[in-house]
Design a protein around this motif. Sequence first.
Motif, PDB file in Angstrom:
ATOM      1  N   THR A 293       9.157 -11.041  -3.510  1.00 50.90           N
ATOM      2  CA  THR A 293       8.416 -10.001  -4.479  1.00 50.90           C
ATOM      3  C   THR A 293       9.162  -8.681  -4.392  1.00 50.90           C
ATOM      4  O   THR A 293       9.583  -8.212  -3.314  1.00 50.90           O
ATOM      5  CB  THR A 293       6.862  -9.895  -3.688  1.00 50.90           C
ATOM      6  N   CYS A 294       9.309  -8.149  -5.437  1.00 52.87           N
ATOM      7  CA  CYS A 294      10.023  -6.770  -5.729  1.00 52.87           C
ATOM      8  C   CYS A 294       9.353  -5.697  -6.365  1.00 52.87           C
ATOM      9  O   CYS A 294       8.820  -5.974  -7.355  1.00 52.87           O
ATOM     10  CB  CYS A 294      11.447  -6.974  -6.499  1.00 52.87           C
ATOM     11  N   ILE A 295       9.377  -4.438  -5.880  1.00 57.28           N
ATOM     12  CA  ILE A 295       8.661  -3.296  -6.602  1.00 57.28           C
ATOM     13  C   ILE A 295       9.799  -2.322  -6.560  1.00 57.28           C
ATOM     14  O   ILE A 295      10.054  -1.964  -5.422  1.00 57.28           O
ATOM     15  CB  ILE A 295       7.438  -2.688  -6.007  1.00 57.28           C
ATOM     16  N   SER A 296      10.310  -2.039  -7.767  1.00 59.87           N
ATOM     17  CA  SER A 296      11.445  -0.938  -7.753  1.00 59.87           C
ATOM     18  C   SER A 296      11.334  -0.469  -9.222  1.00 59.87           C
ATOM     19  O   SER A 296      12.233  -0.752 -10.101  1.00 59.87           O
ATOM     20  CB  SER A 296      12.649  -1.598  -7.323  1.00 59.87           C
ATOM     21  N   PRO A 297      10.484   0.457  -9.485  1.00 61.37           N
ATOM     22  CA  PRO A 297      10.667   0.780 -10.887  1.00 61.37           C
ATOM     23  C   PRO A 297      11.732   1.341 -11.651  1.00 61.37           C
ATOM     24  O   PRO A 297      11.917   1.462 -12.958  1.00 61.37           O
ATOM     25  CB  PRO A 297       9.587   2.319 -10.972  1.00 61.37           C
ATOM     26  N   ASP A 298      12.648   1.943 -10.992  1.00 60.18           N
ATOM     27  CA  ASP A 298      13.935   2.444 -11.308  1.00 60.18           C
ATOM     28  C   ASP A 298      15.172   1.474 -11.285  1.00 60.18           C
ATOM     29  O   ASP A 298      16.381   2.176 -11.463  1.00 60.18           O
ATOM     30  CB  ASP A 298      14.206   3.557 -11.019  1.00 60.18           C
ATOM     31  N   SER A 299      14.880   0.497 -10.476  1.00 58.98           N
ATOM     32  CA  SER A 299      16.124  -0.525 -10.239  1.00 58.98           C
ATOM     33  C   SER A 299      15.862  -2.015 -10.497  1.00 58.98           C
ATOM     34  O   SER A 299      14.673  -2.327 -10.841  1.00 58.98           O
ATOM     35  CB  SER A 299      16.640  -0.168  -8.920  1.00 58.98           C
ATOM     36  N   ALA A 300      16.616  -2.991 -10.310  1.00 57.85           N
ATOM     37  CA  ALA A 300      16.595  -4.340 -10.726  1.00 57.85           C
ATOM     38  C   ALA A 300      16.035  -5.190  -9.466  1.00 57.85           C
ATOM     39  O   ALA A 300      16.133  -4.813  -8.271  1.00 57.85           O
ATOM     40  CB  ALA A 300      17.842  -5.019 -11.032  1.00 57.85           C
ATOM     41  N   MET A 301      15.228  -6.085  -9.917  1.00 53.40           N
ATOM     42  CA  MET A 301      14.924  -7.054  -8.796  1.00 53.40           C
ATOM     43  C   MET A 301      16.084  -7.886  -8.158  1.00 53.40           C
ATOM     44  O   MET A 301      16.246  -7.711  -7.032  1.00 53.40           O
ATOM     45  CB  MET A 301      13.969  -8.269  -9.533  1.00 53.40           C
ATOM     46  N   VAL A 302      17.170  -8.351  -8.655  1.00 53.71           N
ATOM     47  CA  VAL A 302      18.627  -8.728  -8.475  1.00 53.71           C
ATOM     48  C   VAL A 302      19.392  -8.005  -9.240  1.00 53.71           C
ATOM     49  O   VAL A 302      19.455  -8.260 -10.568  1.00 53.71           O
ATOM     50  CB  VAL A 302      18.542 -10.187  -8.235  1.00 53.71           C
ATOM     51  N   ALA A 303      20.344  -7.330  -8.622  1.00 56.90           N
ATOM     52  CA  ALA A 303      21.496  -6.786  -9.418  1.00 56.90           C
ATOM     53  C   ALA A 303      22.764  -7.436  -8.924  1.00 56.90           C
ATOM     54  O   ALA A 303      23.010  -7.340  -7.681  1.00 56.90           O
ATOM     55  CB  ALA A 303      21.455  -5.434  -9.441  1.00 56.90           C
ATOM     56  N   LEU A 304      23.511  -8.202  -9.762  1.00 63.96           N
ATOM     57  CA  LEU A 304      24.740  -8.575  -9.562  1.00 63.96           C
ATOM     58  C   LEU A 304      26.025  -7.509  -9.816  1.00 63.96           C
ATOM     59  O   LEU A 304      26.126  -7.243 -10.907  1.00 63.96           O
ATOM     60  CB  LEU A 304      25.015 -10.065 -10.355  1.00 63.96           C
ATOM     61  N   ALA A 328      15.205  -7.592 -14.448  1.00 61.85           N
ATOM     62  CA  ALA A 328      14.764  -8.734 -13.408  1.00 61.85           C
ATOM     63  C   ALA A 328      16.165  -9.145 -12.737  1.00 61.85           C
ATOM     64  O   ALA A 328      16.358  -8.544 -11.810  1.00 61.85           O
ATOM     65  CB  ALA A 328      14.360  -9.697 -14.370  1.00 61.85           C
ATOM     66  N   VAL A 329      17.051 -10.070 -13.365  1.00 67.51           N
ATOM     67  CA  VAL A 329      18.274 -10.437 -12.778  1.00 67.51           C
ATOM     68  C   VAL A 329      19.256  -9.812 -13.810  1.00 67.51           C
ATOM     69  O   VAL A 329      19.745 -10.427 -14.757  1.00 67.51           O
ATOM     70  CB  VAL A 329      18.348 -11.962 -12.616  1.00 67.51           C
ATOM     71  N   ARG A 330      19.888  -8.548 -13.266  1.00 65.78           N
ATOM     72  CA  ARG A 330      20.869  -7.997 -14.171  1.00 65.78           C
ATOM     73  C   ARG A 330      22.231  -7.955 -13.752  1.00 65.78           C
ATOM     74  O   ARG A 330      22.443  -8.230 -12.652  1.00 65.78           O
ATOM     75  CB  ARG A 330      20.364  -6.439 -13.861  1.00 65.78           C
ATOM     76  N   ILE A 331      23.195  -7.722 -14.589  1.00 62.44           N
ATOM     77  CA  ILE A 331      24.632  -7.876 -14.099  1.00 62.44           C
ATOM     78  C   ILE A 331      24.958  -6.422 -14.453  1.00 62.44           C
ATOM     79  O   ILE A 331      24.901  -5.951 -15.765  1.00 62.44           O
ATOM     80  CB  ILE A 331      25.376  -9.008 -15.222  1.00 62.44           C
ATOM     81  N   LYS A 332      25.781  -6.070 -13.504  1.00 63.00           N
ATOM     82  CA  LYS A 332      26.291  -4.617 -13.695  1.00 63.00           C
ATOM     83  C   LYS A 332      27.643  -4.657 -13.642  1.00 63.00           C
ATOM     84  O   LYS A 332      28.244  -5.054 -12.333  1.00 63.00           O
ATOM     85  CB  LYS A 332      25.919  -3.563 -12.649  1.00 63.00           C
ATOM     86  N   THR A 333      28.558  -4.391 -14.593  1.00 70.63           N
ATOM     87  CA  THR A 333      30.091  -4.171 -14.256  1.00 70.63           C
ATOM     88  C   THR A 333      30.691  -3.012 -15.194  1.00 70.63           C
ATOM     89  O   THR A 333      30.138  -2.291 -15.666  1.00 70.63           O
ATOM     90  CB  THR A 333      30.520  -5.730 -14.359  1.00 70.63           C
TER      91      THR A 333
END
Length: 475
Positions: A293-304, A328-333
């Motif tokens: 369970t994730c709470i993070s209003p300014d970021s991702a639950m899962v960031a790859l 949710a499940v974000r990709i950052k590159t």
Amino acid sequence: MSLTMKQCLHLRNSNVLGVISLIIILGSLNVKVAECRVIGLGNNEYSAINCRKHSALLTDFGGVGDGKTSNTKIFASAITKLSQNASDGGATLIVPPGKWLTGSFNLTSHFTLFLQKDAVILASQDEKEWPSLAVLPSYGKGRDAPGGRFSSLIFGNNLTDVVITGQNGTIDGQGSYWWVKFKKKEFTLTRPYMIEIMFSDQIQISNITLINSPSWFVHPIYSSNIIIKGLTILAPVDSPNTDGIDPDSCTNTRIEDCYIVSGDDCISPKSGWDGYGVKFGKPTKQLVIRRITCISPDSAMVALGSEMSGGIEDVRVEDLTAIDTQSAVRIKTAVGRGAYVKNIYVRRLNLNTMKYVFWMTGSYGSHPDPDFDPKALPVITGINYKDVVAKNVTYAARLEGMPNNPFTGICISNVTIQVSEEQKKLQWNCTDIAGVTNNVTPSPCEVLPQKDKTDCVFPNDKLPIEDVQLKSCSL
Ligand SMILES: *[C@@H]1O[C@H](CO)[C@@H](O)[C@H](O)[C@H]1NC(C)=O
Ligand SMILES: *[C@@H]1O[C@H](CO)[C@@H](O)[C@H](O)[C@H]1NC(C)=O
Ligand SMILES: *[C@@H]1O[C@H](CO)[C@@H](O)[C@H](O)[C@H]1NC(C)=O
Ligand SMILES: *[C@@H]1O[C@H](CO)[C@@H](O)[C@H](O)[C@H]1NC(C)=O
Ligand SMILES: *[C@@H]1O[C@H](CO)[C@@H](O)[C@H](O)[C@H]1NC(C)=O
Ligand SMILES: *[C@@H]1O[C@H](CO)[C@@H](O)[C@H](O)[C@H]1NC(C)=O
Ligand SMILES: *[C@@H]1O[C@H](CO)[C@@H](O)[C@H](O)[C@H]1NC(C)=O
Ligand SMILES: *[C@@H]1O[C@H](CO)[C@@H](O)[C@H](O)[C@H]1NC(C)=O
């Protein structure tokens, strides 16, 4: 006469002899005592990758749990002493109830750090208690400042078989000192993490509460065979870089049953930064993340990513809940990262209040050096999402690949998104991406055409770490 719940709880922490003698003193007639005894004895049990033959209390080494006296040298001497037991069944260091102030200390192999109920390890705010280390080889530079970095509060290097667990005791990073100084840009070293274990094999971190880390909370790096389970991780949602769990260039990792409130990404798999990560060449792979369970209003639950220059592959994410989380499940590159993010499988997400359900960013920026290689283009392919329910969403998707380097093989199926302002906005904003969808509402962008009967892949086989059974141990 009967025992109250409080007395029972107290008994739970007593040793076996204590419980038995109390029962003898209390006499034979009370049923509640018998019930309590069963619970009490059971409570000294825990599960771990390995049990230990020897154990000692922090107080055996002179520890003072008043929240004021520094125990840095006590932790160091206790663990050095217990390291002598490594070849003879290993040892447990028990941290009893109390407030144990300490700076950074190092773990050892075949070792368990056990935090009893009401034990609190308090991180020192005195920088002299934190030795400096060289920057990580796959990063080349520090994240906060280019120079070196503070050693993490609990640090391990080149270890085998190390466990940090307990009866939900707490590690309090007292991060406010570090956050304030970081925001004023006063550091010449990168802030410490709470727990970092590097170049190690067989790691378990479970059943403890971690609060207010100076920066990232849990950072296994260049390591393998890792189980992270039953953590409660709490930081203010506006605290800087307080990522929950960041497996970094790690193989065969299982992260499950955690509750995370954070100022940054709840979980962020990584593998090094631009040319330094490419050169080091160690991916994060065989990773399962479930029941978080994730709470993070300014970021991702899962960031790859965004540091993914050693590659990220074979990641399986399932049964996650987000409450007020940016994506949710974000990709950052970014251009310059090189390597790849591929074979990512996501299913069964339950999302409430979110800016973007699907978010991929090809222009993240953030480079260790300004002269990064513009030809180092990351390959993003084989990204699968299915069985997603999302409510109160601002935008369904923002999927941004790279010009001349599209992200491909994106599959999205069986997704229901209830958007809060559907008429007003471009719900699917897609650039430089390719893939397919099926049974997705609201209707996706044209570059992700509907293909009937598509059911995105989630592998049926298990990763080796999923088959690892924990042993039943007792203190
Ligand atoms: C965590 O705590 C629960 C409840 O006390 C216990 O059953 C379980 O074995 C523990 N698990 C781990 C991995 O420490
Ligand atoms: C291991 O720990 C015990 C205490 O539990 C100690 O008495 C013993 O000397 C240690 N063994 C070795 C080989 O150091
Ligand atoms: C921990 O070990 C590292 C080497 O791996 C060393 O540089 C550091 O000073 C040690 N930390 C402490 C607190 O002794
Ligand atoms: C790693 O640990 C092993 C076993 O304890 C030791 O022999 C080796 O020298 C260590 N290597 C480094 C790089 O510290
Ligand atoms: C552990 O403690 C945290 C913080 O107090 C609490 O929120 C959580 O529910 C506890 N976990 C368990 C399993 O008792
Ligand atoms: C819906 O999301 C908005 C932010 O976009 C938030 O302010 C609001 O409280 C949320 N409503 C519910 C019912 O969760
Ligand atoms: C679609 O997703 C929902 C929510 O996860 C799930 O309950 C349902 O079984 C899925 N439908 C199919 C056909 O898999
Ligand atoms: C769509 O996404 C691109 C790239 O992320 C962005 O530049 C653009 O502003 C977005 N358009 C809208 C209408 O949100």
